[in-house]
Design a protein around this motif. Structure first.
Motif, PDB file in Angstrom:
ATOM      1  N   UNK A 191      62.606  97.707 121.242  1.00  0.00           N
ATOM      2  CA  UNK A 191      63.416  96.740 120.915  1.00  0.00           C
ATOM      3  C   UNK A 191      62.559  95.436 120.536  1.00  0.00           C
ATOM      4  N   UNK A 192      61.860  94.958 121.529  1.00  0.00           N
ATOM      5  CA  UNK A 192      61.134  93.874 121.841  1.00  0.00           C
ATOM      6  C   UNK A 192      60.065  93.870 120.310  1.00  0.00           C
ATOM      7  N   UNK A 209      64.494  86.507 126.514  1.00  0.00           N
ATOM      8  CA  UNK A 209      65.377  86.492 125.585  1.00  0.00           C
ATOM      9  C   UNK A 209      66.289  87.641 125.474  1.00  0.00           C
ATOM     10  N   UNK A 210      65.485  88.784 125.329  1.00  0.00           N
ATOM     11  CA  UNK A 210      66.332  90.121 125.124  1.00  0.00           C
ATOM     12  C   UNK A 210      67.299  90.348 126.253  1.00  0.00           C
ATOM     13  N   UNK A 241      68.569  99.945 114.571  1.00  0.00           N
ATOM     14  CA  UNK A 241      70.207  99.920 114.639  1.00  0.00           C
ATOM     15  C   UNK A 241      70.524 101.180 115.609  1.00  0.00           C
ATOM     16  N   UNK A 242      69.892 102.335 115.475  1.00  0.00           N
ATOM     17  CA  UNK A 242      70.285 103.544 116.288  1.00  0.00           C
ATOM     18  C   UNK A 242      70.270 103.111 117.847  1.00  0.00           C
ATOM     19  N   UNK A 243      69.111 102.226 118.126  1.00  0.00           N
ATOM     20  CA  UNK A 243      69.151 102.049 119.682  1.00  0.00           C
ATOM     21  C   UNK A 243      69.971 101.195 119.986  1.00  0.00           C
TER      22      UNK A 243
END
Length: 407
Positions: free
Chosen positions: A248-249, A259-260, A293-295
C-alpha cells in the motif's frame, strides 16, 4: 499598577465572514492597544461573561484546548507585566514598549529551557514526532555536559566539536547518528535566533559543518516488489498486514507509515485517496489502482467514514494514537525482515524501503525528476536526488555495456 490586560472579542472589526477577532486589550497609563491572538469567532460563539469560546465553535477539533491556549497566553502576559512591575520598569515605558515585551515570543538565555519550551509547543499542535526528536536530543546534550542547564552562548563551535568527539567515542556510533543530533541542535538554535534568544552573529554552524556518510542502497528493484506482491498469506498469518502495508505504501507514492496509520475510510473518494501528509502538510490526491483497490477493499468492510482504515491506532487521545503508531511501526519493521527472508531478499527491509523503492523505480521508468519530486512531496529537487543518489549496479552495468559496444 496602572496596566491591565483583558481577553475580549473586538467587535469594532468584523471580518468578511462575519467573525470578530479575539484579542487582548492592553491598557497602560490610560492608553489602550490590542494584541492579536490569531483566532476569530462569530459573536454567538463567544461567551463575554466567561471570556472564552463557546462549545458550539466547530472550526477546531477541541474548543477546550483552544480555551486552554488562550488562558495560558493570558497568564504569560500577566507574568511579563508583573516582572516589569517588580523591576520598577513598567511605569517608565510606553504602551508600545510594553506591547513589544509581550509580543516577543520568548526570552530564554537557556538552550535547554528554550528547547523544552519548543517541545511543549510542538506537543500542543500534535507534532509528536518532532517533539520526540527535540526531547531526545536535549537529553543527550545534558548527558554530555553533565549539567542541569546549558546556556545559548555555551552552544558554540567548541561545544559542537566536543559533542562530536563524545558521540564518536562510543562504540557503534557513526557520523549519520551525529548528523541527526546536530541537525536538531541547529533547528533549535535557528528558532532561538528568530525569537531573540541569541544574536545571529553567535551562530556556530557558520563554521561547523554537519557531515554524513553514504548509506547502503535502500531501494528494491521491481522483481523483488513483485515477489512481495505474489506472496500468498492467509488472513490470520502474522505477516498478512505487514505484506499489505508495504505494498500500500509503495502504491501510494511511498506513503510513510505514520500517514498510512491515520488514513480514514472517508479519505477514499471517487476511486482516489485524498489526504494531508502529517510531516509537511502537503495535500495528496492519488488514483487507486486495481491492485490497490483489492487490498483496500478488505480493510474497508463494515466501516464508517470516520473509522481508521487499518488496525494500527487503537486509542482515542492524540498522544496515545501517536504512541500506537510508533509501537506498531517497530513491530512492522521487525516483521519486514521475515518477509525479506521468505522472499529471498538479501537487502534489509524497513518502512522507508517502500518509499525509496517507489522513487527509484519511478526514475527507472523515465518519469521526470520534477514529477517524482511532486509525488514524494518534496519542496526541493535536491531532496529527491538524495533518494535517487545510487542507481542499482545492474543498471550501471547495462549503461557501461552500451558504452563498451560503441567503441
Amino acid at each position: 499598577m496602572n496596566t491591565l490586560i483583558t481577553l475580549m472579542l473586538d467587535q469594532r472589526r468584523m471580518k468578511k465572514d462575519g467573525k470578530y477577532p479575539i484579542i487582548f486589550r492592553l491598557t497602560h497609563n490610560r492608553k489602550t492597544t490590542s494584541i492579536s491572538t490569531g483566532f476569530s469567532v462569530l459573536e454567538t460563539e463567544w461567551d463575554e461573561k466567561k471570556r472564552e469560546v463557546k462549545s458550539n465553535y466547530k472550526k477546531v477539533e477541541s474548543v477546550r484546548l483552544l480555551n486552554i491556549i488562550l488562558l495560558k497566553e493570558n497568564a504569560r502576559i500577566n507574568e511579563i507585566l508583573n516582572k516589569l512591575y517588580d523591576k520598577g520598569e513598567l511605569q517608565y515605558i510606553s504602551i508600545n514598549q510594553v506591547k513589544q515585551f509581550i509580543t516577543r515570543k520568548v526570552n530564554y538565555s537557556s538552550f535547554l529551557e528554550y528547547g523544552n519550551h519548543l517541545v511543549k509547543e510542538l506537543i500542543s499542535v500534535r507534532r509528536f514526532g518532532t517533539a520526540r526528536t527535540y526531547e531526545f536530543t536535549l537529553k543527550i546534550m545534558q548527558t554530555f555536559t553533565q549539567k542541569i542547564d546549558i546556556k545559548f552562548n555555551e552552544v558554540n563551535y567548541d561545544f559542537l566539536k566536543r559533542f562530536e568527539k563524545f558521540h564518536l567515542s562510543k562504540e557503534d556510533n557513526n557520523l549519520n547518528g551525529l548528523a541527526f543530533y546536530m541537525r536538531t541542535i541547529r533547528a533549535i538554535y535557528n528558532k532561538g535566533i528568530k525569537d531573540g534568544c541569541i544574536d545571529k552573529e553567535a551562530y556556530p554552524f557558520s563554521e561547523y559543518k554537519i557531515r554524513v556518510t553514504p548509506t547502503k542502497k535502500r531501494a528494491l528493484d521491481i522483481t523483488h516488489i513483485k515477489k512481495i506482491l505474489d506472496l500468498q498469506l492467509p488472513v490470520g498469518h502474522e505477516l498478512f498486514h505487514t505484506r499489505n502495508y508495504f505494498l500500500i505504501s509503495y502504491m501510494l507514492y511511498g506513503m510513510p507509515f505514520m500517514d498510512m496509520a491515520f488514513l480514514k475510510v472517508g479519505d477514499i473518494k471517487n476511486g482516489r485517496v485524498i489526504y494531508q501528509r502529517k510531516k509537511t502538510l502537503k495535500n495528496y490526491d492519488i488514483k487507486i489502482s486495481d491492485t490497490l483497490y483489492k487490498i483496500l477493499k478488505f480493510y474497508n468492510k463494515h466501516k464508517l467514514k470516520q473509522d481508521f482504515i487499518f488496525p494500527i491506532i487503537m486509542r482515542e487521545k492524540p498522544e496515545q494514537q501517536y504512541q500506537d503508531v510508533i509501537r506498531l511501526r517497530t513491530m512492522y519493521n521487525d516483521k519486514l525482515k521475515k518477509i525479506a527472508h521468505i522472499c529471498n531478499i538479501e537487502q534489509s527491509l524497513s518502512s522507508y524501503v517502500s518509499r525509496h523503492s517507489f522513487a527509484t523505480n519511478a526514475m527507472l521508468q523515465n518519469i521526470p525528476l520534477q514529477a517524482i519530486s511532486a509525488m514524494l512531496g518534496h519542496s526541493k529537487l535536491n531532496t529527491t536526488q538524495i533518494y535517487l543518489k545510487s542507481l542499482p549496479n545492474k543498471i550501471l552495468d547495462e549503461y557501461n555495456e552500451r558504452l563498451s559496444v560503441s567503441l
